[in-house]
Design an enzyme around this catalytic site. Structure first.
Site, PDB file in Angstrom:
ATOM      1  N   GLY A  84      30.176  30.670  51.945  1.00  0.00           N
ATOM      2  CA  GLY A  84      31.236  30.254  51.028  1.00  0.00           C
ATOM      3  C   GLY A  84      31.778  31.423  50.226  1.00  0.00           C
ATOM      4  CB  ILE A 142      30.039  31.319  42.377  1.00  0.00           C
ATOM      5  CG1 ILE A 142      30.412  30.630  41.056  1.00  0.00           C
ATOM      6  CG2 ILE A 142      28.645  31.939  42.298  1.00  0.00           C
ATOM      7  CD1 ILE A 142      29.579  29.383  40.731  1.00  0.00           C
ATOM      8  CE1 TYR A 196      28.132  20.052  43.455  1.00  0.00           C
ATOM      9  CE2 TYR A 196      27.652  19.593  41.151  1.00  0.00           C
ATOM     10  CZ  TYR A 196      27.906  20.496  42.171  1.00  0.00           C
ATOM     11  OH  TYR A 196      27.924  21.848  41.904  1.00  0.00           O
TER      12      TYR A 196
HETATM   13  N1  LIG Z   1      32.232  26.053  39.476  1.00  0.00           N
HETATM   14  C1  LIG Z   1      31.250  25.433  38.852  1.00  0.00           C
HETATM   15  O1  LIG Z   1      31.408  24.939  37.736  1.00  0.00           O
HETATM   16  C2  LIG Z   1      29.894  25.362  39.501  1.00  0.00           C
HETATM   17  C3  LIG Z   1      28.798  25.050  38.688  1.00  0.00           C
HETATM   18  C4  LIG Z   1      27.543  24.968  39.255  1.00  0.00           C
HETATM   19  C5  LIG Z   1      27.375  25.190  40.591  1.00  0.00           C
HETATM   20  N2  LIG Z   1      28.456  25.472  41.379  1.00  0.00           N
HETATM   21  C6  LIG Z   1      28.218  25.687  42.809  1.00  0.00           C
HETATM   22  O2  LIG Z   1      28.681  26.964  43.157  1.00  0.00           O
HETATM   23  C7  LIG Z   1      28.962  26.996  44.569  1.00  0.00           C
HETATM   24  C8  LIG Z   1      30.291  27.697  44.781  1.00  0.00           C
HETATM   25  O3  LIG Z   1      31.307  26.920  44.172  1.00  0.00           O
HETATM   26  P1  LIG Z   1      32.525  27.562  43.364  1.00  0.00           P
HETATM   27  O4  LIG Z   1      32.439  27.038  41.994  1.00  0.00           O
HETATM   28  O5  LIG Z   1      32.611  29.007  43.593  1.00  0.00           O
HETATM   29  O6  LIG Z   1      33.740  26.775  44.030  1.00  0.00           O
HETATM   30  P2  LIG Z   1      34.803  27.217  45.155  1.00  0.00           P
HETATM   31  O7  LIG Z   1      35.638  28.328  44.623  1.00  0.00           O
HETATM   32  O8  LIG Z   1      35.447  25.933  45.554  1.00  0.00           O
HETATM   33  O9  LIG Z   1      33.913  27.804  46.349  1.00  0.00           O
HETATM   34  C9  LIG Z   1      33.250  26.968  47.278  1.00  0.00           C
HETATM   35  C10 LIG Z   1      33.015  27.758  48.530  1.00  0.00           C
HETATM   36  O10 LIG Z   1      32.257  26.958  49.467  1.00  0.00           O
HETATM   37  C11 LIG Z   1      32.993  26.933  50.697  1.00  0.00           C
HETATM   38  N3  LIG Z   1      32.706  25.700  51.434  1.00  0.00           N
HETATM   39  C12 LIG Z   1      32.781  24.435  50.983  1.00  0.00           C
HETATM   40  N4  LIG Z   1      32.470  23.585  51.969  1.00  0.00           N
HETATM   41  C13 LIG Z   1      32.207  24.334  53.069  1.00  0.00           C
HETATM   42  C14 LIG Z   1      31.836  24.049  54.396  1.00  0.00           C
HETATM   43  N5  LIG Z   1      31.685  22.792  54.821  1.00  0.00           N
HETATM   44  N6  LIG Z   1      31.624  25.074  55.255  1.00  0.00           N
HETATM   45  C15 LIG Z   1      31.798  26.354  54.852  1.00  0.00           C
HETATM   46  N7  LIG Z   1      32.161  26.696  53.601  1.00  0.00           N
HETATM   47  C16 LIG Z   1      32.358  25.689  52.730  1.00  0.00           C
HETATM   48  C17 LIG Z   1      34.442  27.025  50.283  1.00  0.00           C
HETATM   49  O11 LIG Z   1      35.255  27.365  51.396  1.00  0.00           O
HETATM   50  P3  LIG Z   1      36.857  27.007  51.422  1.00  0.00           P
HETATM   51  O12 LIG Z   1      37.523  28.165  50.807  1.00  0.00           O
HETATM   52  O13 LIG Z   1      37.177  26.852  52.867  1.00  0.00           O
HETATM   53  O14 LIG Z   1      37.022  25.744  50.653  1.00  0.00           O
HETATM   54  C18 LIG Z   1      34.330  28.119  49.234  1.00  0.00           C
HETATM   55  O15 LIG Z   1      34.197  29.363  49.850  1.00  0.00           O
HETATM   56  C19 LIG Z   1      28.892  25.560  45.043  1.00  0.00           C
HETATM   57  O16 LIG Z   1      27.651  25.322  45.686  1.00  0.00           O
HETATM   58  C20 LIG Z   1      28.957  24.762  43.743  1.00  0.00           C
HETATM   59  O17 LIG Z   1      28.337  23.518  43.851  1.00  0.00           O
HETATM   60  C21 LIG Z   1      29.711  25.565  40.861  1.00  0.00           C
END
Ligand SMILES: NC(=O)c1ccc[n+]([C@@H]2O[C@H](COP(=O)([O-])OP(=O)(O)OC[C@H]3O[C@@H](n4cnc5c(N)ncnc54)[C@H](OP(=O)(O)O)[C@@H]3O)[C@@H](O)[C@H]2O)c1
Length: 250
Positions: free
Chosen positions: A13, A18, A151
């Site tokens: 991802g 992140i 989630y």
């Molecule tokens: N932002 C927050 O507040 C927060 C807080 C706690 C934990 N997290 C965790 O941090 C992690 C990263 O999230 P983020 O906040 O950085 O959000 P984000 O910018 O939406 O990044 C999510 C990443 O995961 C990829 N992804 C999602 N589903 C996928 C799949 N089926 N196969 C391959 N790649 C996939 C997305 O790819 P695409 O570009 O193709 O969508 C993107 O690269 C997640 O696990 C999330 O649960 C986030």
């Protein structure tokens, strides 16, 4: 800055948020970093946008075991070893009790839990001694966020997986730690399917619950990921690090 010279790192991802910030921090420390796009077109977009950052971009939907296996196995074959895994890909699709569908449940568990387990499992033959695995959970694993039960359950599972994986791999000299971010400014909330108005309302509500009164930045997680990946943290395994502006503790 963490010294990661010579290390081969997988960030799942890594297209944004992140994952992207962490890939930059790992690369800044000297690591060779690879990532995946969920399909060929996405992988190509990432290559075009971040070709200077990622040594290679593979195609794999982390919700599909055969694709994870092919991706991670290819990384192992291409580089001969894997030193760092940041199992980061994930998403949330809120639904209140009474409206949770099998599809909503399966999609979140497939990506957030199955994806983590099989990414690590596929890497086992290639993990170097001293390898560091970092799993991305969430502070949601311990707070009562209404509408996010599935989630939060996936992230609770990730937290537990981190401990068990750490216990199983400690004898190989492989460390496993979990980061649990609080609310971070990324595409996460837009990707939930909530309307802009709902996102703005949710953001206000969340900010009010963060003692620091703000969302965190992806770089504030990335620095810690690089630290856990590096030999500066060699006595840490099985831990969860909360990076949340005090949300869970104060
Ligand atoms: N932002 C927050 O507040 C927060 C807080 C706690 C934990 N997290 C965790 O941090 C992690 C990263 O999230 P983020 O906040 O950085 O959000 P984000 O910018 O939406 O990044 C999510 C990443 O995961 C990829 N992804 C999602 N589903 C996928 C799949 N089926 N196969 C391959 N790649 C996939 C997305 O790819 P695409 O570009 O193709 O969508 C993107 O690269 C997640 O696990 C999330 O649960 C986030």
């Amino acid at each position: 800055m963490a010294d990661l010279t010579g290390k081969i790192a997988i960030v799942t991802g890594g297209s944004g948020g992140i994952g992207l910030a962490s890939a930059r921090a790992l690369k800044a420390g000297g690591a060779t970093v690879v990532t995946n796009g969920r399909h060929d077109q996405r992988a190509e977009e990432i290559r075009q946008q971040y070709g200077d950052l990622y040594d290679k971009v593979y195609t794999a939907d982390v919700g599909v075991v055969a694709e994870i296996n092919a991706f991670v196995d290819q990384v192992g074959k291409d580089y001969g070893k894997i030193d760092v895994i940041f199992a980061n890909a994930g998403f949330g699709e809120p639904a209140p009790l009474g409206h949770i569908t099998e599809d909503n449940f399966d999609k979140q568990f497939n990506v957030n839990v199955k994806g983590v387990i099989f990414t690590v499992q596929a890497a086992l033959p290639y993990l170097s001694e001293g390898a560091s695995i970092i799993l991305n959970s969430s502070i949601a694993n311990q707070l009562g966020f209404a509408n996010f039960s599935v989630y939060a359950a996936t992230k609770g599972a990730v937290k537990t997986l981190g401990k068990i994986m750490a216990a199983e791999l400690v004898g190989r000299g492989v460390r496993v730690n979990v980061v649990s971010p609080g609310p971070i400014e990324t595409n996460f909330f837009a990707a939930t399917g909530m309307s802009e108005e709902q996102q703005a309302q949710a953001a206000d509500m969340i900010k009010a619950q963060v003692p620091m009164g703000r969302f965190g930045k992806a770089d504030e997680i990335a620095g810690y990921v690089a630290y856990l990946a590096s030999d500066a943290s060699t006595f840490m395994t099985g831990t969860e690090v909360e990076i949340d502006g005090g949300m869970a503790t104060l």
